[in-house]
Design an enzyme around this catalytic site. Sequence first.
Site, PDB file in Angstrom:
ATOM      1  N   TRP A 153       0.808  -1.226   0.000  1.00 27.20           N
ATOM      2  CA  TRP A 153       0.000   0.000   0.000  1.00 27.20           C
ATOM      3  C   TRP A 153       0.834   1.265   0.000  1.00 27.20           C
ATOM      4  O   TRP A 153       0.311   2.347  -0.220  1.00 27.20           O
ATOM      5  CB  TRP A 153      -0.919   0.015   1.231  1.00 27.20           C
ATOM      6  CG  TRP A 153      -0.155  -0.253   2.500  1.00 27.20           C
ATOM      7  CD1 TRP A 153      -0.022  -1.468   3.130  1.00 27.20           C
ATOM      8  CD2 TRP A 153       0.632   0.673   3.259  1.00 27.20           C
ATOM      9  NE1 TRP A 153       0.800  -1.351   4.225  1.00 27.20           N
ATOM     10  CE2 TRP A 153       1.209  -0.033   4.330  1.00 27.20           C
ATOM     11  CE3 TRP A 153       0.904   2.039   3.139  1.00 27.20           C
ATOM     12  CZ2 TRP A 153       2.048   0.558   5.270  1.00 27.20           C
ATOM     13  CZ3 TRP A 153       1.743   2.635   4.076  1.00 27.20           C
ATOM     14  CH2 TRP A 153       2.300   1.904   5.120  1.00 27.20           C
ATOM     15  N   PRO A 178      -3.274  -6.021  -5.918  1.00 25.98           N
ATOM     16  CA  PRO A 178      -2.815  -4.847  -5.171  1.00 25.98           C
ATOM     17  C   PRO A 178      -3.160  -4.989  -3.689  1.00 25.98           C
ATOM     18  O   PRO A 178      -3.884  -5.905  -3.298  1.00 25.98           O
ATOM     19  CB  PRO A 178      -3.617  -3.701  -5.802  1.00 25.98           C
ATOM     20  CG  PRO A 178      -4.872  -4.339  -6.315  1.00 25.98           C
ATOM     21  CD  PRO A 178      -4.535  -5.776  -6.641  1.00 25.98           C
ATOM     22  N   ALA A 179      -2.672  -4.068  -2.861  1.00 20.17           N
ATOM     23  CA  ALA A 179      -2.948  -4.118  -1.420  1.00 20.17           C
ATOM     24  C   ALA A 179      -4.416  -3.794  -1.152  1.00 20.17           C
ATOM     25  O   ALA A 179      -5.028  -2.999  -1.866  1.00 20.17           O
ATOM     26  CB  ALA A 179      -2.052  -3.117  -0.695  1.00 20.17           C
ATOM     27  N   GLY A 231       6.759  -6.257  -0.434  1.00 18.43           N
ATOM     28  CA  GLY A 231       6.033  -6.231   0.838  1.00 18.43           C
ATOM     29  C   GLY A 231       6.963  -6.639   1.968  1.00 18.43           C
ATOM     30  O   GLY A 231       8.189  -6.523   1.854  1.00 18.43           O
ATOM     31  N   LEU A 254      11.673  -6.783  -0.278  1.00 13.20           N
ATOM     32  CA  LEU A 254      11.113  -6.925   1.077  1.00 13.20           C
ATOM     33  C   LEU A 254      11.477  -5.740   1.980  1.00 13.20           C
ATOM     34  O   LEU A 254      11.829  -4.676   1.499  1.00 13.20           O
ATOM     35  CB  LEU A 254      11.571  -8.261   1.662  1.00 13.20           C
ATOM     36  CG  LEU A 254      11.301  -9.477   0.753  1.00 13.20           C
ATOM     37  CD1 LEU A 254      11.834 -10.759   1.369  1.00 13.20           C
ATOM     38  CD2 LEU A 254       9.819  -9.603   0.436  1.00 13.20           C
ATOM     39  N   CYS A 287      10.238   1.504   2.495  1.00 12.17           N
ATOM     40  CA  CYS A 287      11.207   0.455   2.833  1.00 12.17           C
ATOM     41  C   CYS A 287      12.630   1.000   2.892  1.00 12.17           C
ATOM     42  O   CYS A 287      13.504   0.378   3.465  1.00 12.17           O
ATOM     43  CB  CYS A 287      11.119  -0.654   1.799  1.00 12.17           C
ATOM     44  SG  CYS A 287      11.267  -0.012   0.130  1.00 12.17           S
ATOM     45  N   GLU A 384      11.347  -2.398  11.363  1.00  8.63           N
ATOM     46  CA  GLU A 384      11.041  -1.197  10.585  1.00  8.63           C
ATOM     47  C   GLU A 384      10.103  -0.318  11.406  1.00  8.63           C
ATOM     48  O   GLU A 384       9.067  -0.796  11.884  1.00  8.63           O
ATOM     49  CB  GLU A 384      10.295  -1.585   9.306  1.00  8.63           C
ATOM     50  CG  GLU A 384      11.120  -2.350   8.313  1.00  8.63           C
ATOM     51  CD  GLU A 384      10.312  -2.627   7.034  1.00  8.63           C
ATOM     52  OE1 GLU A 384       9.389  -3.458   7.087  1.00  8.63           O
ATOM     53  OE2 GLU A 384      10.613  -2.021   6.014  1.00  8.63           O
ATOM     54  N   GLU A 461      14.616  -4.178  -9.602  1.00  2.00           N
ATOM     55  CA  GLU A 461      13.608  -3.459 -10.379  1.00  2.00           C
ATOM     56  C   GLU A 461      14.240  -2.157 -10.846  1.00  2.00           C
ATOM     57  O   GLU A 461      14.860  -1.449 -10.060  1.00  2.00           O
ATOM     58  CB  GLU A 461      12.361  -3.190  -9.520  1.00  2.00           C
ATOM     59  CG  GLU A 461      11.677  -4.497  -9.163  1.00  2.00           C
ATOM     60  CD  GLU A 461      10.328  -4.338  -8.459  1.00  2.00           C
ATOM     61  OE1 GLU A 461      10.104  -3.323  -7.791  1.00  2.00           O
ATOM     62  OE2 GLU A 461       9.505  -5.261  -8.595  1.00  2.00           O
TER      63      GLU A 461
END
Length: 481
Positions: A153, A178-179, A231, A254, A287, A384, A461
Amino acid sequence: MKPYDQLLRDCILINNYWASADRRFPVMNPATGDLIAEVADADTNHVVEAIGAAAVAFETWGKTTARSRSLILKKWYQLVMQHTDALASLLTAEQGKPFTEAKGEVIYGASFIEWYAEECRRTYGETIPAPVAGKRLLTIKQPVGVVAAITPWNFPVAMITRKIAPALAAGCTVVLKPAEDTPLSALALASLAIEAGIPPGVLNVLPTSDAASIGKVLCTHPVVKKISFTGSTEVGKILMEQCASTVKRLSLELGGNAPVIVFDDADIMVAVKGTLASKYRNAGQTCVCANRIFVQQKIYPDFISRYREAVAELNVGNGATENVQIGPLINEAGINKVRRLLFDATEKGAEVITGGGTHPAGGLFFEPTIITNCNDSMLLSREEIFGPVSAIYVFNDEHEVVRLANKTEYGLAAYIFTQDINRAWRVAEQLEHGMIGINEGIISHAEAPFGGMKESGFGKEGGYYGIEEYLETKYLCIGGV
Ligand code: NAP
């Protein structure tokens, strides 16, 4: 009339058909608590149907020329850019980030579509000098097949385009989940993809409130050839296990626990600005956000006083209003996590020097916070934070800080602030993190490889690396020449 009404879709997308469902789930605005839409809730039958549609579409899409895929992707890019404001206001409504930041995300997200529209025309194989006479050795690149993408999200546009653009460019077809908190940006992007000419079945979108069941089908279905997931590390491990049964290819983006290292010889304002940008973007919910800020002893007093001044200027509020830099956290669980980590840190000796509590703007808003005197016994040195809390640690020397920065199972982003080029090289090489910002707090671009090490996952990515994730390298050996 909302600026995004024209792009609002509340159905499941399979084969370019907007399908309803027996159940619906609500999508709320985290800043106001208002209901934005009730979205069709995909179940496992929809997943099987979407995988079937993607498999049929792959028969033709996988064989189209790179140029024709490129033209459709370019059109999609143009449409996304034309609708930047509408997409950004939808993103702000469902996710909470300030409108200017949401606009930045849409443009950043679109840059992946543009980049891969260009890159797909350069997925070259190679010829290899043969070790014996009479043989010719070469490689060709082919799309892996049906790909499933599962996204979080916190970047409801960019985490999707970063996967889908290279996948479609490579000739793969996609089933996207999607979330649950942010399916509307995904559906809006897909509606623009259809308008751009993406054929039926090439891109299918499954909004759902039952991620675990849908994820299990995607991971275990033999027709799906690859899973690309962004995620948490916790969910990434579940998917990895599930994918083992069909030996699926995997890309895992991640969680992170980014260290920021400010050396005595840093340009102080560059360090303050870079740390602030890394820490407070998306209210600390990325992240690659600064999770542990290590400041060397000599520069420490000066850094703290200037950083505190800069943090005091951050405005908290509904991201849809002007001049707001910090929006709400995504949900109750997010704010509870921040509270829990702060409580643990203060119990273990941390000192709150700015903020520290919920913000008067409303239930999901948290004050921009700075805590000092942090150490590695605290939970926030391992987990986190995912909120607007700067945790500051003091260190003495380079050797010590490299050890501390690497003392985590994560390995995504790290940041160094120093004016000594030799030190920058030395430390960057020793850090066990996949991306290093040197005198810079914002590091991600469509042209560059984004990805982690250790339990932050694998696969890249962005850049030419990003499209390789969706290609098979096939080796041909021709004899009797
Ligand atoms: P999450 O809970 O792991 O969820 C990510 C996605 O997985 C969502 O679509 C979620 O669906 C789905 N999901 C949850 N449980 C699942 C299961 N058992 N099987 C299949 N899918 C499942 O993470 P999040 O809270 O949304 O996002 C924050 C995390 O993402 C942080 O750890 C952050 O560091 C990481 N992240 C990493 C990157 C990167 O590039 N490395 C970028 C952005 C974020 P629901 O939403 O419906 O639960």
